[in-house]
Design a protein around this motif. Structure first.
Motif, PDB file in Angstrom:
ATOM      1  N   THR A 272      34.427  61.147  -0.521  1.00 49.06           N
ATOM      2  CA  THR A 272      33.922  59.980   0.211  1.00 49.06           C
ATOM      3  C   THR A 272      34.863  59.613   1.345  1.00 49.06           C
ATOM      4  OG1 THR A 272      32.899  59.146  -1.822  1.00 49.06           O
ATOM      5  CG2 THR A 272      33.196  57.578  -0.009  1.00 49.06           C
ATOM      6  N   TRP A 273      36.175  59.668   1.080  1.00 52.27           N
ATOM      7  CA  TRP A 273      37.163  59.362   2.118  1.00 52.27           C
ATOM      8  C   TRP A 273      37.090  60.380   3.260  1.00 52.27           C
ATOM      9  CZ3 TRP A 273      39.944  55.978   4.419  1.00 52.27           C
ATOM     10  CH2 TRP A 273      41.023  56.361   5.218  1.00 52.27           C
TER      11      TRP A 273
ATOM     12  N   HIS B 247      36.281  59.476   7.017  1.00 54.56           N
ATOM     13  CA  HIS B 247      37.283  59.858   8.029  1.00 54.56           C
ATOM     14  C   HIS B 247      36.612  60.610   9.182  1.00 54.56           C
ATOM     15  CE1 HIS B 247      41.173  61.069   9.618  1.00 54.56           C
ATOM     16  NE2 HIS B 247      40.777  62.334   9.599  1.00 54.56           N
TER      17      HIS B 247
ATOM     18  N   GLU C 215      36.116  60.344  -4.892  1.00 50.62           N
ATOM     19  CA  GLU C 215      36.782  59.421  -3.960  1.00 50.62           C
ATOM     20  C   GLU C 215      37.346  60.177  -2.762  1.00 50.62           C
ATOM     21  OE1 GLU C 215      39.696  57.356  -6.204  1.00 50.62           O
ATOM     22  OE2 GLU C 215      38.262  55.955  -7.130  1.00 50.62           O
ATOM     23  N   SER C 216      37.921  61.342  -2.995  1.00 47.38           N
ATOM     24  CA  SER C 216      38.478  62.150  -1.904  1.00 47.38           C
ATOM     25  C   SER C 216      37.370  62.616  -0.970  1.00 47.38           C
ATOM     26  CB  SER C 216      39.226  63.369  -2.468  1.00 47.38           C
ATOM     27  OG  SER C 216      40.275  62.952  -3.310  1.00 47.38           O
TER      28      SER C 216
END
Length: 312
Positions: free
Chosen positions: A14-15, A19, A11-12
């Protein structure tokens, strides 16, 4: 516990990608809007589109705008992982390389124009006429087409026909079918930038000599031209480093995949987008006549928008 950590990490990651993607899109939109505003200002007065240095400035603006659009198309394709056939990627690759060279070659021409204006002022009107400038712009685009013509000719002569029908993510690495392709391409590119760097260097030296001998208002004007040439040299340096980015990124890929992605993102912002933001700074803000016309256009735009809002 391990599975939860993996989910959080994914998730990090992908974020982080999202971003970075959003930042790139914002920068591209902002600089395209600035360039369009400057191009509109260029066509707002006859003086600009009949004066050599402003005509060259408009060429860099249009070239940088096209390059931002093309490179952003490639970013979008990579972000959404959309594979296309090799020949379709070639269609995108050709204008991308041409516009990669149009800007630095035009910067070199702008430097020579400043050299003529400062070191040969009596011949400036003759050599830098509107007609001659149009011819030079045509030559600039012709010279910019030579590297891609050479590289693709060698590629088509050495690669198998089946390669051109394959579906892949469109990147510049697609054209390095053999390892020597990359070295050959870099040699062609470096030759071009060597000639341009030598031209700007000797123009700078010649203008320095004139600046030291000048006096009064002439000295002030000469040193202003010298600073412009120095900025052109810095902009050309950023364009030159851009050609070395694939080698740097390949080395990082051998070390770590995440490091490779981080370096590629940094290189794209620093050596692809940043050099295309310097032209508005050099001429759009530093030139008094152009900046004055730009302010009038901006004020007119705000006034028109205010009238439209009030009428509604």
């Amino acid at each position: 516990m391990g599975e939860n950590f993996s989910v959080v990490s994914n998730e990090s990651f992908t974020w982080l990608i999202l971003h970075r993607f959003v930042i790139v899109q914002l920068l591209v939109v902002i600089f395209l809007c600035i360039n369009l505003l400057l191009i509109g200002t260029f066509f707002s007065k006859e003086f600009f589109y009949t004066t050599t240095r402003y005509m060259f400035f408009a060429v860099t603006l249009m070239s940088d705008s096209f390059m931002l659009i093309i490179s952003n198309i490639l970013v979008l394709w990579n972000f959404f992982s959309l594979p296309i056939q090799f020949y379709q990627c070639v269609i995108i690759y050709i204008p991308a390389v041409i516009f990669t060279f149009v800007t630095p070659i035009t910067l070199t021409a702008m430097t020579l124009e400043r050299y003529v204006a400062i070191c040969m002022p009596l011949r400036h009107a003759e050599l830098c006429s509107t007609c001659n400038t149009v011819h030079i712009i045509i030559i600039i685009h012709g010279l910019s087409s030579v590297p891609i013509t050479i590289v693709l000719s060698v590629l088509f002569a050495s690669a198998m026909g089946s390669v051109f029908m394959k579906f892949k993510i469109c990147t510049m690495d697609m054209f390095n079918i053999f390892k020597w392709h990359n070295y050959f391409k870099l040699a062609v590119y470096q030759f071009y930038f060597l000639i341009m760097s030598i031209t700007i260097f000797f123009s700078y030296i010649a203008i320095v000599k004139v600046a030291k001998a000048a006096s009064g208002q002439d000295k002030k004007s000469t040193w202003k031209g010298l600073r412009t040439v120095a900025l052109h040299g810095f902009q050309l340096l950023l364009c030159l480093i851009q050609l070395w980015c694939p080698f740097i990124e390949s080395a990082m890929l051998q070390i770590n995949l995440q490091l490779f992605k981080d370096v590629r993102y940094f290189n794209y912002l620093t050596f692809n987008i940043a050099p295309r933001c310097l032209s508005p700074l050099i001429y759009g803000l530093r030139d008094e006549k152009f900046f004055g016309a730009l302010k009038r256009n901006v004020r007119f735009g705000f006034s028109y928008a205010k009238i439209q809002i009030n009428s509604n």
